[in-house]
Design an enzyme around this catalytic site. Structure first.
Site, mmCIF file in Angstrom:
data_model
loop_
_atom_site.group_PDB
_atom_site.id
_atom_site.type_symbol
_atom_site.label_atom_id
_atom_site.label_comp_id
_atom_site.label_asym_id
_atom_site.label_seq_id
_atom_site.Cartn_x
_atom_site.Cartn_y
_atom_site.Cartn_z
ATOM 1 N N ARG A 38 -5.419 -0.569 -2.862
ATOM 2 C CA ARG A 38 -4.978 0.014 -2.159
ATOM 3 C C ARG A 38 -3.781 -0.476 -2.748
ATOM 4 O O ARG A 38 -2.523 1.140 -3.081
ATOM 5 C CB ARG A 38 -4.565 0.179 -0.902
ATOM 6 N N LYS A 93 5.253 -9.292 -5.702
ATOM 7 C CA LYS A 93 5.178 -8.370 -5.606
ATOM 8 C C LYS A 93 6.334 -7.292 -6.131
ATOM 9 O O LYS A 93 6.266 -6.311 -6.586
ATOM 10 C CB LYS A 93 4.805 -7.135 -4.358
ATOM 11 N N ASP A 139 5.115 -3.729 6.687
ATOM 12 C CA ASP A 139 3.322 -3.232 7.783
ATOM 13 C C ASP A 139 3.633 -4.351 9.008
ATOM 14 O O ASP A 139 2.553 -4.370 9.994
ATOM 15 C CB ASP A 139 2.768 -3.987 6.965
ATOM 16 N N ASN A 140 4.797 -4.089 9.264
ATOM 17 C CA ASN A 140 5.495 -4.779 11.292
ATOM 18 C C ASN A 140 6.562 -4.139 11.562
ATOM 19 O O ASN A 140 7.038 -3.935 10.981
ATOM 20 C CB ASN A 140 5.238 -6.562 10.255
ATOM 21 N N GLY A 187 1.007 -1.358 0.265
ATOM 22 C CA GLY A 187 0.080 0.393 0.054
ATOM 23 C C GLY A 187 1.061 1.283 0.321
ATOM 24 O O GLY A 187 0.775 2.068 -0.602
ATOM 25 N N SER A 230 -7.076 -9.180 -2.681
ATOM 26 C CA SER A 230 -7.358 -7.503 -1.141
ATOM 27 C C SER A 230 -6.623 -6.557 -1.122
ATOM 28 O O SER A 230 -6.774 -6.454 -0.613
ATOM 29 C CB SER A 230 -7.540 -8.725 -0.021
ATOM 30 N N ASN A 231 -5.492 -6.841 -2.303
ATOM 31 C CA ASN A 231 -4.396 -5.772 -1.752
ATOM 32 C C ASN A 231 -4.658 -5.030 -2.976
ATOM 33 O O ASN A 231 -4.373 -3.821 -2.675
ATOM 34 C CB ASN A 231 -3.445 -5.728 -2.156
ATOM 35 N N LEU A 232 -6.042 -5.054 -4.092
ATOM 36 C CA LEU A 232 -6.226 -4.338 -5.193
ATOM 37 C C LEU A 232 -6.608 -2.343 -4.720
ATOM 38 O O LEU A 232 -6.243 -1.967 -5.627
ATOM 39 C CB LEU A 232 -6.332 -4.869 -6.544
ATOM 40 N N CYS A 240 -4.076 -4.426 9.561
ATOM 41 C CA CYS A 240 -5.003 -4.719 8.279
ATOM 42 C C CYS A 240 -5.794 -5.442 7.739
ATOM 43 O O CYS A 240 -7.457 -5.096 7.821
ATOM 44 C CB CYS A 240 -4.370 -4.328 6.795
#
Length: 242
Positions: free
Chosen positions: A77, A90, A134-135, A45, A73-75, A191
């Site tokens: 953002r 990715k 994200d971690n 994101g 489910s990524n798309l 998220c």
């Protein structure tokens, strides 16, 4: 004699024309961008707008590190990826996007997680690092390697409707000033559990790209020792010092 790779070609001069006439940027700033070697950790994101704008800006070498694959489910953002790319790594997907946007940028995809074992060797290839992961575990590892190597680190984070961005640089407050050692991923909302509004990642990621451009060109005052916070629900920015 071959052309100096640090100089702009006629096509690049047209491409970056709005930068070249911009007071404070000009040819010197654009050449600094072309010389720069920048690593983006995380092509999700936050990494999506970072990669898009740094590639568009003409960063000379853009490394992209991400071990994960694109999922549906990524798309909402992660806008540099597509439905056709679901299941693709990715870093590779992001590099394909950046290549199509600006063929003058050298793309270096790293299809591996950043770990304590490889972080220092990976970051040592670059001049500047942006962390959009994200971690906290990966953020700590990245920050520690950047600090050891004396590299500036642009750090962004998002959750639900709010996000923040700051810069950790040599001589300024370190990562622990914002994330104490006692903080743990289990204490932070994910998220998957709480959700996230898509455009928020665009706001914070674009701010991260702006900080990178400032650090490379020397324009303005970077967010060193300062944290810029955005509240998407109330459309408000605030700031606090580390």
């Amino acid at each position: 004699m071959p052309a100096d790779p640090r100089l702009l070609s006629s096509e690049e001069t047209r491409r970056y024309g709005r930068h070249l006439v911009l007071k404070g940027m000009g040819g010197a700033g654009q050449q600094a961008l072309k010389r720069a070697r920048v690593l983006v950790v995380g092509a999700g994101g936050l990494g999506s707008p970072v990669i898009a704008y740094l590639a568009g800006a003409g960063i000379g070498t853009l490394g992209i590190a991400d071990h994960d694959t694109v999922s549906l489910s990524n798309l909402h953002r992660q806008v540099i990826h597509t439905g056709a790319g679901v299941g693709i790594n990715k870093a590779q997907s992001a590099a394909a996007f950046a290549e199509a946007l600006n063929p003058h940028v050298q793309l270096v995809p790293h299809e591996a997680a950043v770990t304590a074992d490889n972080a220092e060797a990976l970051l040592a290839q670059y001049d500047l690092v942006l962390d959009g992961t994200d971690n906290l575990a990966t953020r700590r590892i990245t920050a520690a390697a950047a600090a050891k190597l004396g590299l500036p680190l642009v750090s962004g984070a998002v959750s639900m409707f709010a996000g923040q961005v700051t810069v950790f640089a040599p001589g300024g407050p370190g990562f622990a000033a914002l994330y104490p050692a006692a903080a743990d991923d289990a204490d932070l909302p994910s998220c998957e559990a709480t959700g996230i509004i898509g455009p928020l990642t665009g706001v914070i990621g674009t701010l991260m790209a702006m900080e990178a451009v400032k650090l490379i060109t020397g324009i303005g005052t970077p967010l060193v020792g300062r944290v810029l916070v955005y509240d998407g629900k109330d459309a408000r920015f605030s700031e606090f010092a580390l």
